[in-house]
Design an enzyme around this catalytic site. Structure first.
Site, PDB file in Angstrom:
ATOM      1  CB  SER A 423      -0.896  -0.015   1.237  1.00 54.57           C
ATOM      2  OG  SER A 423      -1.916   0.939   1.141  1.00 54.57           O
ATOM      3  N   PRO A 424       0.380   2.347  -0.605  1.00 55.61           N
ATOM      4  CG  PRO A 424      -0.634   3.749  -2.164  1.00 55.61           C
ATOM      5  CD  PRO A 424      -0.850   2.468  -1.413  1.00 55.61           C
ATOM      6  CD  GLN A 503      -1.720   7.366  -3.251  1.00 55.53           C
ATOM      7  OE1 GLN A 503      -1.029   7.953  -2.426  1.00 55.53           O
ATOM      8  NE2 GLN A 503      -2.677   6.503  -2.913  1.00 55.53           N
ATOM      9  CE1 TYR A 585      -2.820  14.571   2.766  1.00 63.30           C
ATOM     10  CE2 TYR A 585      -3.282  12.368   1.939  1.00 63.30           C
ATOM     11  CZ  TYR A 585      -2.663  13.196   2.854  1.00 63.30           C
ATOM     12  OH  TYR A 585      -1.880  12.674   3.849  1.00 63.30           O
ATOM     13  NE  ARG A 633      -5.459   4.138  -1.096  1.00 63.41           N
ATOM     14  CZ  ARG A 633      -4.710   3.579  -0.132  1.00 63.41           C
ATOM     15  NH1 ARG A 633      -4.314   4.297   0.912  1.00 63.41           N
ATOM     16  NH2 ARG A 633      -4.355   2.314  -0.206  1.00 63.41           N
ATOM     17  NE  ARG A 727       0.067   1.309  11.462  1.00 63.52           N
ATOM     18  CZ  ARG A 727      -0.939   2.050  10.991  1.00 63.52           C
ATOM     19  NH1 ARG A 727      -1.805   1.509  10.140  1.00 63.52           N
ATOM     20  NH2 ARG A 727      -1.087   3.307  11.354  1.00 63.52           N
TER      21      ARG A 727
END
Length: 778
Positions: A423-424, A503, A585, A633, A727
């Site tokens: 994942s980013p 991304q 964002y 996303r 993680r």
């Protein structure tokens, strides 16, 4: 046991409000441990009155009962109906999964056993009498146990202290009984002609003479459930108890063999989840449904109440004072209850959205149903019934000996060798001008060597003012492009078969902050740059700066920045591009009604809020090579009142798919600081599931997916196409390769790099001994 002011030689005087299993069992245990205690149970109904029919207890709960009170355990054991199979009936086909291990008995018999045990121990049982209020009882009792059910008057009277949260859900259900014993737990799906209904049924009494007090042929609990709108469309809101039972018996006549259904104060109920911020108030403590509820589809109500009673009794024995005991009880039980409630919410949500799954292939549908709560997984279901899981995999086209996570997946011209995505993750490790350096080469290169099918960069910013921090990477200068090319060349050369995705995003109102470990979302101590956003709303009022609301001309400039970065990403050699429209964002800020207060064409309705993100998507897609996939996303919910909802997320996904998105990467939240996420294992996956099974488009699931078993379960159940893990890949860059080794898999889905092949077997470990049970009551 002592009082709050110090040792007290007097035995406890206890009042129990509610004569259900939890309250009765607590009374019996407390009296058994100290016969001198004066214990009274108040129950407003008669001894033989009960509602519902059978109850299910797990082996874990029964083990606790056996240790704490062998007399009750032996009495229960003599009554139990046990079975291992679950039958799933859908579209005229029955599939059976074995090895599940259930035990059930009639609620009436359970209460009778507990009545007998209480009486034999000297507990005073008061029936047919409304209990005095808990506050009044607390004046002359040392402990008041409020086991007064889902509609607890005690909880209501002290709502200012307990602070309950009550959530009413979208289905109606009715609790009935059939006068014969099924030979398995049975789920059946029926089309009423006006929507889907489901049956949950299980045996709870054996044929006579083993089941005294029940019909000679045994008995089974039958619960019928459906969405509120289906219930109304079938006219059931106008049916009385007997008419409702007749309607249900006719709908499921094949399963019932044409038999009628019995009622017992049966009515159509909307399930209510109960939670409380506190469980005790002075000497008053909540227990069972008064403190918490969990949907019946995971069979947890009586189990939780009995386990509450065990824990409360143990804590009263172990702790020096009553306040200590009640605090210890809540500390012990709250995490267990929270975990159970998460599983129950996942289960009830699955049944609420049942209509989205009915088109799945038979075995996948059955597997999806069995794993709906996330407590049953691919691996433990395989241990229970390998033949069943092998049939599910075969139907899905998974090769023999291949875990589902190691099957390939195609997006446009790109074939991923497995379903794992790194994942980013923002690293905040770039040079001051946004250039990725050696850290990014090592970080991304290590994860590419680690076996994932797709490795994503962090959010790469399209302009200097679009960065989150000065240490965020960019892709808006030739130097950036060359630096990223160094990374893609390494991955493609040294980790062939691994795809590398970029991304692209813009921080919007969440920019100009310190690195995460220096103060998350905190402004820079100096050198801040102006922020832009859809509306002039700061992320944290009084903390973050007020952003400038973008004008139409400025929107055009931002579009060009995204398009320029997309072209550079293509030249830099990335295999996939993801547009970041999540986490508050810039583009996410346009999508959420909490952050977009514009009154022009780029605000207002969902279509208006979508307008600018779709314009950016189209501009990027135009620059991005036709054969390379593009994903988006989104934050599927803001976890805040008035924000984006799960229904909105489906509409967002549909809009991006219509414009050419190859997959939707479904995250949640981080849009507003006052969000209240419902954290838990795989907690965001249901949002991806809903989008995939409503729209039929590929999705990437994210959010606390931490085990290869979770990945296999989500993929095989058809809830997602790809799983993104963050993680776990920070903890172990070779997470995917180690997952293959753990499962004994070596194949094209997880090839080890040649220099690492000597490490492809799990190293031996030393012996570890499991801890002994914490508590045995004698």
């Amino acid at each position: 046991m002592t009082g709050s002011a110090g040792p007290d030689p007097r035995p406890l005087k206890v009042a129990v409000l509610g004569g259900g299993p939890g309250g009765l069992y607590a009374a019996a245990l407390l009296k058994r441990l100290d016969p001198a205690r004066e214990i009274t149970v108040w129950e407003r109904n008669a001894p033989d009155d009960t509602f519902g029919f059978g109850v299910v207890l797990s082996d874990e709960t029964l083990g606790g009962i056996e240790h704490a009170d062998p007399v009750v355990y032996r009495a229960l054991q003599a009554e139990f109906v046990r079975w291992d199979d679950i039958d799933i009936v859908h579209r005229g086909r029955t599939l059976t999964s074995g090895g599940h291990g259930f035990a059930a008995l009639g609620r009436r018999r359970l209460l009778a056993i507990l009545h007998d045990r209480c009486r034999s121990l000297g507990v005073r049982l008061v029936f047919g009498t409304e209990a005095p209020p808990a506050a009044r009882l607390a004046r002359d009792h040392d402990l008041v146990i409020a086991a007064d059910g889902v509609h607890s008057t005690t909880r209501t009277a002290h709502a200012d202290v307990f602070r309950p949260q009550l959530t009413t859900h979208r289905c109606r259900y009715i609790w009935l009984s059939a006068d014969f014993a099924l030979n398995a737990f049975r789920f059946e799906i029926a089309d009423t002609g006006r929507g889907i209904a489901q049956l949950h049924a299980y045996p709870y009494a054996r044929p006579a003479p083993e089941g005294p007090g029940e019909p000679d042929g045994g008995a089974s609990t039958v619960i019928v459930e459906m969405r509120e709108e289906v219930w109304r469309a079938n006219g059931l809101d106008t049916h009385d108890e007997s008419a409702s039972a007749a309607w249900c018996a006719a709908l499921f006549a094949d399963s019932l063999g044409g038999r009628p259904l019995r009622t017992n104060n049966s009515s159509w109920i909307a399930f209510r989840t109960v939670a409380n911020e506190r469980w005790s108030h002075g000497p008053i403590v909540l227990l069972g449904d008064a403190a918490h509820t969990a949907h019946f589809s995971i069979g947890s109500g009586t189990k939780l109440a009995v386990e509450d009673a065990l824990a409360l009794t143990a804590c009263l024995r172990e702790q020096p004072t009553l306040p200590d005991a009640l605090a210890a009880y809540e500390a012990e039980r709250r995490p267990v209850v929270a975990s159970t409630q998460r599983a129950a919410r996942a289960s009830l949500a699955w049944f609420e959205d049942l209509a989205t799954y009915t088109g799945q292939p038979p075995h996948q549908f059955a597997f999806n149903l069995l794993t709906r709560s996330r407590r049953v997984t691919h691996d433990n279901l395989r241990l229970r019934d390998a033949e069943f899981t092998d049939a599910v995999a075969a139907e899905a086209g998974v090769p023999t000996g291949t875990p589902p996570m190691f099957t390939p997946f195609r997006l446009r011209g790109l074939t991923l060798r497995n379903r794992v995505v790194v994942s980013p993750m923002d690293m905040y490790a770039a040079d001051g001008d946004g250039t990725p350096g050696d850290f990014h080469l090592v970080h991304l290169g290590a994860r590419a060597l680690g076996g994932a099918g797709l490795v994503m960069t962090e959010m790469v910013c399209v302009s200097p003012e679009g960065r989150i921090t000065p240490a965020c990477t960019g892709l808006y200068t030739p130097e950036h492009e060359r630096a990223w090319r160094r990374v893609t060349d390494f991955v493609h050369t040294r980790a062939p078969g691994t795809a590398l995705g970029v991304q692209l995003g813009h921080s919007g109102r969440k920019g100009s902050t310190r690195r995460m470990w220096e103060g998350i979302d905190q402004p820079l101590p100096d050198g801040n740059w102006p922020l832009v956003a859809p509306s002039a709303l700061p992320y944290r009022p009084g903390v973050n700066q007020v952003p400038h609301a973008l004008t139409t001309a400025e929107l055009a400039a931002v579009r060009k920045q995204f398009a320029r970065s997309a072209a550079a990403a293509a030249r830099a050699g990335f295999d996939l591009l993801e547009l970041h429209c999540a986490h508050g964002y810039l583009l996410s800020g346009f999508l959420s009604p909490l952050t977009n207060r514009r009154t022009d064409a780029y605000g207002g309705s969902l279509a208006g809020r979508l307008r600018f993100p779709l314009e950016v998507f189209d501009a990027v897609r135009e620059q991005w090579p036709e054969d390379r996939p593009m994903t988006v996303r989104i934050s599927a919910t803001d976890w805040a009142e008035g924000g984006t909802t799960a229904d909105d997320a489906v509409a967002l996904a549909a809009a991006f798919a219509e414009h050419g998105a190859d997959a939707i990467d479904v995250s949640t939240g981080q849009v507003v600081p006052h969000e209240r996420p419902d954290f838990g294992r795989s907690y965001q996956a249901p949002f991806a599931d809903r989008i995939r099974n409503t729209l039929g488009i590929p999705v990437i699931a994210v959010g606390a997916i931490s085990s290869w078993d979770d990945v296999n379960s989500l993929i095989l159940a058809g809830r997602t196409d790809l799983c993104a893990l963050a993680r776990p890949h920070l903890y172990d860059p070779h997470w995917t390769l180690h997952a293959a080794a753990d499962q004994g898999y070596s194949g094209p889905g997880a090839p080890w790099p040649l220099p690492y092949q000597a490490g492809s077997r799990t190293p031996p470990t030393g012996r570890t001994d499991a801890p002994k049970p914490r508590l045995t009551l004698h």
